[in-house]
Design a protein around this motif. Structure first.
Motif, PDB file in Angstrom:
ATOM      1  N   LEU A   1       0.989   5.131   1.197  1.00  0.00           N
ATOM      2  CA  LEU A   1       0.311   6.031   2.126  1.00  0.00           C
ATOM      3  C   LEU A   1       0.922   7.423   2.080  1.00  0.00           C
ATOM      4  CD1 LEU A   1       0.445   3.010   3.565  1.00  0.00           C
ATOM      5  CD2 LEU A   1      -0.716   4.199   5.388  1.00  0.00           C
TER       6      LEU A   1
ATOM      7  N   LEU B   1      -5.560  10.883   5.786  1.00  0.00           N
ATOM      8  CA  LEU B   1      -4.669   9.790   5.410  1.00  0.00           C
ATOM      9  C   LEU B   1      -5.098   9.282   4.029  1.00  0.00           C
ATOM     10  CD1 LEU B   1      -2.509   7.614   6.146  1.00  0.00           C
ATOM     11  CD2 LEU B   1      -4.384   6.275   7.148  1.00  0.00           C
TER      12      LEU B   1
ATOM     13  N   CYS C   1      -1.121  -1.723  10.570  1.00  0.00           N
ATOM     14  CA  CYS C   1      -0.554  -0.408  10.283  1.00  0.00           C
ATOM     15  C   CYS C   1      -0.564   0.487  11.528  1.00  0.00           C
ATOM     16  CB  CYS C   1      -1.394   0.184   9.163  1.00  0.00           C
ATOM     17  SG  CYS C   1      -1.257   1.905   8.862  1.00  0.00           S
TER      18      CYS C   1
ATOM     19  N   SER D   1      -9.353   6.162   0.615  1.00  0.00           N
ATOM     20  CA  SER D   1      -8.589   5.113  -0.049  1.00  0.00           C
ATOM     21  C   SER D   1      -9.198   4.718  -1.386  1.00  0.00           C
ATOM     22  CB  SER D   1      -8.492   3.885   0.853  1.00  0.00           C
ATOM     23  OG  SER D   1      -9.753   3.261   0.967  1.00  0.00           O
TER      24      SER D   1
ATOM     25  N   ASN E   1      -4.365   1.449  -2.052  1.00  0.00           N
ATOM     26  CA  ASN E   1      -4.136   0.119  -1.485  1.00  0.00           C
ATOM     27  C   ASN E   1      -4.169  -1.003  -2.513  1.00  0.00           C
ATOM     28  OD1 ASN E   1      -7.182   0.843  -0.981  1.00  0.00           O
ATOM     29  ND2 ASN E   1      -7.072  -1.390  -1.123  1.00  0.00           N
TER      30      ASN E   1
ATOM     31  N   ASN F   1       0.850  -1.199   0.000  1.00  0.00           N
ATOM     32  CA  ASN F   1       0.000   0.000   0.000  1.00  0.00           C
ATOM     33  C   ASN F   1       0.877   1.237   0.000  1.00  0.00           C
ATOM     34  OD1 ASN F   1      -2.407  -1.549   0.478  1.00  0.00           O
ATOM     35  ND2 ASN F   1      -1.913  -1.594   2.675  1.00  0.00           N
TER      36      ASN F   1
ATOM     37  N   ILE G   1      -4.153  -2.296   6.699  1.00  0.00           N
ATOM     38  CA  ILE G   1      -4.310  -0.960   7.291  1.00  0.00           C
ATOM     39  C   ILE G   1      -5.011  -1.051   8.648  1.00  0.00           C
ATOM     40  CG2 ILE G   1      -5.464   1.301   7.018  1.00  0.00           C
ATOM     41  CD1 ILE G   1      -3.127   0.976   5.080  1.00  0.00           C
TER      42      ILE G   1
ATOM     43  N   VAL H   1      -4.677   6.674   1.038  1.00  0.00           N
ATOM     44  CA  VAL H   1      -4.177   5.307   0.885  1.00  0.00           C
ATOM     45  C   VAL H   1      -4.498   4.789  -0.511  1.00  0.00           C
ATOM     46  CG1 VAL H   1      -4.250   2.952   1.797  1.00  0.00           C
ATOM     47  CG2 VAL H   1      -4.699   4.883   3.331  1.00  0.00           C
TER      48      VAL H   1
ATOM     49  N   SER I   1      -9.571   8.516   6.737  1.00  0.00           N
ATOM     50  CA  SER I   1      -8.868   7.780   5.691  1.00  0.00           C
ATOM     51  C   SER I   1      -9.643   7.882   4.380  1.00  0.00           C
ATOM     52  CB  SER I   1      -8.721   6.314   6.124  1.00  0.00           C
ATOM     53  OG  SER I   1      -8.680   5.467   5.013  1.00  0.00           O
TER      54      SER I   1
END
Ligand code: ZN
Length: 421
Positions: A87, A157, A180, A101, A161, A85, A176, A159, A99
């Motif tokens: 980040l 955040l 993580c 993603s 992924n 992933n 995650i 991500v 988050s």
């Protein structure tokens, strides 16, 4: 349309006001307008990204490209984690973080020609929508936030992924939320998957998949007659298992999708196997069906072991291996959760009408853990997902980006409801 109670509409009404105030902030307004102006750039990103193959368990090249993009955008703490992933962070003063993603993997195996291209307004190519559109949105949101600095108390955040599709089995997002450093510091999660603005995936469709192999001594069809036969055992297991009843609600399904075994017509096979898929919106039903499946296999194998009319087979027993090849947890997001109410309020503000849906996405993991999460589309329109004829039409993409940005900023704003408290 189902009737909406007064108590359900009231908070949306208040939150809509909150969204309107947020959208009126000059930095937010600038970012919202900028999305439409940037379309040519977003299209370029999307074609470039889709041109880098990302088969299941082969996402490293695409992740490398994303890591460079995250750095170019100016995200902080950019790194690639143990499972691949990528980040990056935009720090805020409050915790927990929000988050955002998007999965980078595709369903397409290594070796296929991806050749993404633009014809007229539309983009074509395998994975162009699922999930090059989602990853493009992730980058657009990151750059928009970095460039215009709209206020967010919570850290954001970002991500990109790996491992969402097929036997990837959500391994990127699972990492995650299990390994993580951010795992306990994520307050709400927005998953961006595919195109469109007409759905909110708030319920996680669970599935469990098995590869079941029965092995035996095998032998000659004439001289070893009576030896236990793995194909017969598997067949009997299928018959037993397929007789079980499943409820219509919560919807629960099962499928024997692949069978194989044996080598020739005059050999007792040494091995036979099947692949089974179980799905349900209820975690309980998935458990129940797994127990039924295991019991059917056990009974079928025992019966074959105990010998049949074909004779005894006392010393030559069958062996069973049951391997779980997929396990996606089911779950339902609380209808009163803040993320859902804010998503509704954003849609109301934008004049968008979206349906609540149940699907299997990266959001399965946080939802099953009782965390706040939804999955939405990246705007535009798409079709032909999981086929080589996949397409994406970017017309109206900005609306999807505006929707995502307003939701992220509202979640990150800090509020008495405790999302960032
Ligand atoms: Zn997808």
């Amino acid at each position: 349309m189902s009737p909406v109670s007064r108590s359900a509409t009231e908070p949306v009404h208040n939150l809509r006001q909150e969204i309107a105030e947020l959208a009126a902030l000059p930095q937010v307004q600038a970012a919202l307008d900028w999305f439409a102006e940037q379309e040519a750039e977003f299209t370029r990103w999307q074609l470039e990204l889709a041109g880098i193959p990302a088969p299941p368990f082969g996402e490293a090249k695409r992740a490398e490209w994303l890591r460079a993009k995250f750095n170019e955008i100016g995200l902080e703490q950019v790194h690639t984690d143990e499972v691949g992933n990528v980040l990056g962070v935009l720090s805020g003063s409050a915790m927990p973080a929000i988050s955002i993603s998007a999965h980078v993997d595709t369903v397409f195996p290594a070796g296929i020609v991806v050749n993404p291209r633009q014809q007229g307004r539309k983009l074509y190519g395998p994975g162009i929508s699922d999930n090059a559109a989602g990853v493009t949105a992730l980058l657009a949101l990151a750059l928009g936030c970095r460039r215009f600095r709209p206020p967010h108390a919570a850290s954001l955040l970002f991500v990109a992924n790996v491992g969402e599709e097929g036997e990837g089995d959500l391994r990127g997002i699972r990492h995650i939320f299990s390994e993580c450093e951010w795992k306990d510091r994520i307050g709400a999660s927005l998953v961006i998957d595919g195109a469109g603005i007409d759905t909110i995936i708030a319920d996680a469709l669970g599935s469990r998949r098995f590869a079941i192999t029965v092995q035996g001594p095998g032998g000659h069809s004439w001289t070893d007659f009576g030896a236990p036969n793995p194909i017969v055992a598997i067949s009997r297991a299928i018959t037993l298992f397929s007789e079980i009843r499943v409820p219509a609600s919560p919807k629960t399904t099962f499928n024997v999708g692949v069978i194989s075994g044996g080598t020739s017509v005059n050999s007792i096979p040494e091995s036979a196997s099947m692949r089974v898929d179980i799905r349900s919106s209820s975690a309980f039903e998935i458990e129940r069906l797994e127990l039924e499946l295991r019991s059917a296999v056990k009974q079928a194998v025992q019966r074959e072991d105990n010998g049949t009319d074909r004779g005894e087979s006392a010393e030559r027993e069958l062996e069973t291996v049951i391997k779980v090849i997929g396990n996606r947890p089911a779950g339902e997001l609380d209808r009163k959760s803040r993320i859902l109410q804010l998503a509704r309020a954003v849609d109301s503000y934008l004049g968008n009408s979206a349906q609540l849906q149940r699907a299997s996405t990266d959001a399965n993991i946080p939802i099953s853990l009782g965390r706040e999460a939804i999955a939405i589309g990246a705007g535009g329109r798409g079709g032909g997902a999981h086929t080589l004829q996949e397409w994406f039409d970017p017309a109206g993409r900005e609306l999807g980006l505006q929707r995502a940005l307003l939701l992220v900023l509202a979640l990150a704003a800090g509020d008495s409801n405790g999302v960032t408290g």
